[in-house]
Write an enzyme that holds these catalytic residues in place. Sequence first.
Site, PDB file in Angstrom:
ATOM      1  CE1 TYR A  70      -3.697   3.054   0.282  1.00  0.00           C
ATOM      2  CE2 TYR A  70      -2.185   3.333   2.199  1.00  0.00           C
ATOM      3  CZ  TYR A  70      -2.554   3.849   1.233  1.00  0.00           C
ATOM      4  OH  TYR A  70      -4.585   4.535   1.392  1.00  0.00           O
ATOM      5  CG  HIS A 100      -4.375  13.975  -1.372  1.00  0.00           C
ATOM      6  ND1 HIS A 100      -4.687  13.055  -2.812  1.00  0.00           N
ATOM      7  CD2 HIS A 100      -4.622  13.125  -0.913  1.00  0.00           C
ATOM      8  CE1 HIS A 100      -5.139  11.729  -2.564  1.00  0.00           C
ATOM      9  NE2 HIS A 100      -5.026  12.289  -0.802  1.00  0.00           N
ATOM     10  CG  ASN A 212      -0.700   8.957   5.456  1.00  0.00           C
ATOM     11  OD1 ASN A 212      -0.467   7.701   6.084  1.00  0.00           O
ATOM     12  ND2 ASN A 212      -1.930   9.452   4.776  1.00  0.00           N
ATOM     13  CE1 TYR A 297     -20.762  29.460  45.505  1.00  0.00           C
ATOM     14  CE2 TYR A 297     -21.803  28.450  43.848  1.00  0.00           C
ATOM     15  CZ  TYR A 297     -21.599  28.369  45.156  1.00  0.00           C
ATOM     16  OH  TYR A 297     -21.931  27.746  45.779  1.00  0.00           O
ATOM     17  NE  ARG A 300     -17.933  31.697  48.734  1.00  0.00           N
ATOM     18  CZ  ARG A 300     -18.580  30.611  48.680  1.00  0.00           C
ATOM     19  NH1 ARG A 300     -18.587  29.351  48.703  1.00  0.00           N
ATOM     20  NH2 ARG A 300     -19.875  31.212  49.038  1.00  0.00           N
ATOM     21  CG  PHE A 350      -3.220   7.052   9.259  1.00  0.00           C
ATOM     22  CD1 PHE A 350      -5.325   8.044   9.614  1.00  0.00           C
ATOM     23  CD2 PHE A 350      -3.517   6.777   8.346  1.00  0.00           C
ATOM     24  CE1 PHE A 350      -6.292   6.797   8.609  1.00  0.00           C
ATOM     25  CE2 PHE A 350      -3.942   5.393   7.999  1.00  0.00           C
ATOM     26  CZ  PHE A 350      -5.229   5.597   8.622  1.00  0.00           C
ATOM     27  CD  GLU A 435      -9.219   8.157   3.733  1.00  0.00           C
ATOM     28  OE1 GLU A 435      -9.923   9.120   3.817  1.00  0.00           O
ATOM     29  OE2 GLU A 435      -8.503   7.615   2.870  1.00  0.00           O
TER      30      GLU A 435
END
Length: 535
Positions: A70, A100, A212, A297, A300, A350, A435
Amino acid sequence: MSSTHPSPQPSPRRGEGAVLTLTPGSLSLEQLLAIHAGGTHVELDPACREGIRASAALVQRAAAGDAAVYGVNTGFGKLANQRIGNAELDLLQLNLIRSHSVGVGAPLQPPVVRLMLAMKAASLARGASGVRESVIDTLLAVLNAGLVPYVPSQGSVGASGDLAPLSHMTLALLGEGEFLVDGERRAAAAVLQEAGIAPLTLAAKEGLALINGTQTSTALALHAFLAFEPVLESALVIGALTVDAARGSDGPFDPRIHALRGQPGQIDVAQYYRALLAGSEIRRSHLEGDDRVQDPYCLRCQPQVVGACLDQLRHAALVLLREANAVTDNPLVFADGPDGEGSMISGGNFHAEPVALAADAMAVAIAEVGAIAERRIAMLIDASVSRLPPFLTPDAGLNSGFMIAHVTAASLASENKSLAHPASVDSLPTSANQEDHVSMATFAARRLQAMIDNTAHILGIELLAAAQGIEFLRPLASSKALEQAHALLRAQCPTVDRDRYLAPDIERATALVTDGALSRVFRALPGLPALWIPV
C-alpha cells in the site's frame, strides 16, 4: 520546565539564529517554542541518519518487488486495490500531492507552518517512514531559510493525516506550490531558486509519508497552547485585582482548603492568588467589620475553576508533546524486523483523535477562564454585590459607565460557549466510506485562536473594571504586584470618570493581556510553581 521560556541554546552562527539539534523522538516544549518563534537554525542529529537510510532501502526493495504494498505500488484510500506499474511509481507520489492540494480558506500563520515543517522532519527522521535523507534535509532547508509554504487553513478532517494542508506544504517543496513572502503569495519555484534550495523530487512512498500525519492539527494546537499562556497568566493577575476591588476575602485561598482536595492545579492557583494579594492594604482594612460571610463564587471559587482549567491544559501539553515526537504516517517501515528482512505494516497512527480530544479540552478550559471573568465583571458593576458605585461610575444615570462594556464581555463569553462544542464527537465518512471515522482534530485546534481572542478581550474589559473599582477605595493601596498591574493599565488608559469612547481602551487593555506585560508581573513573583509543569 519553568513556564515555556526556551532553554539556553548554543551560540548562534554568523548570520543565523540559535542552533537547535533535532533529535527525533526527543523534541521538548522549549525547542518547539523556539521553532514556533522563528530565527532558530535546526540541524538533524547525525545519529539518526543510519536508521533513515535503512528504512528507505527497505521501501526501495519493496518498490522493485512483485508484492502489492500500500502506498508504494498501489493507489490510495478506496483505490488501494489498484496496482501501479514500476515505471509510474514516482509519478504516483507526485500525483498524490497534486490531487490532495485542495485546501481553502485563509493561510496558516507562519509560526504554525514552522512547527509543521519541523515536526514532519522529526517524524520522518525516526526511520519508520521509508523516505530518503533528502526529503528531511529539504524540509529543514526550507525551515532554516525562513520560507513559509502557503497552506490554506481549511480542508482537513484529521484522519488519514492532515492531507490537504500537508499536501500544500509539500507542493511548495516540489516547486509547484506557493510560498507566503511578506504576506504575498509567490510561485514556489522562483522562491526556492532565490534561496538556493533544489526542488524536492519524490521516490516511492515519499509523497504519502509527507502528507499522512497529524502535524497540522498538532501545530495548530501547540500554537494555541503557546498563545494562551500569557492570557492565562494575565487572568490570574486580573482575577486577583478584582478580589481586591470587591474587597473579597483571601480566606478561600488558604492552602489547607486545597490540600484536602488534592487537585494540583487548584493547589497551585490558590498559591498564585495568595502571592498576588500579599501585602494589600485594602485586604487588611477589611479583615474586621466586614459583614459578608462568603464571597460570590466568581471570587471564592477561582482556584477550583481556573485550577481545573490549568490541569486540563497541562494534560493537553503532555498529549501534544507526545504527538510532536510521534510517527504518524502509514504504512510504517520496520527495517530491523525479527526475520532480518524488515517489514511494512499498515496501521492508523494518522488518526488524530488524541489531538482532537486535547484540543477540545483546551477549548473548554479557554471558555471557562473567560466565563468566570465575565461573571466577575457582572459582580463589579452590581452595586448590591460589589458595594461599589453602580456600573463603576461616580455619576450613574447621567453616565452608564461599564454597563455596555459588560454586555460585550457577555457576548464574547456566549460565543465561546458555542465554539467550545467538542469537534471530536463529529465524524463524516470520506473516501467512499473507506475512511469511515475521522477526528476533526484540525478544526478542533484551529478554532482555539478565536476563543483565545474572545477570552483576552473579556479579560481586558475586566482589567478596566477592576482598576476602576480599586480607585474607588483610595487612598488604600492593593499589593505591590497588583499596583504594578494597575499602573501598567493607567499608562495606557485613564480613569473612566465619565462616559467616553471606550472601545480603544478595551483594545489597549487587551493588548496588556496578550503581549506579555501582565505576564511579567506574574512571573516576577518569587517562589511560585511553574504554570506549565515539566513535560
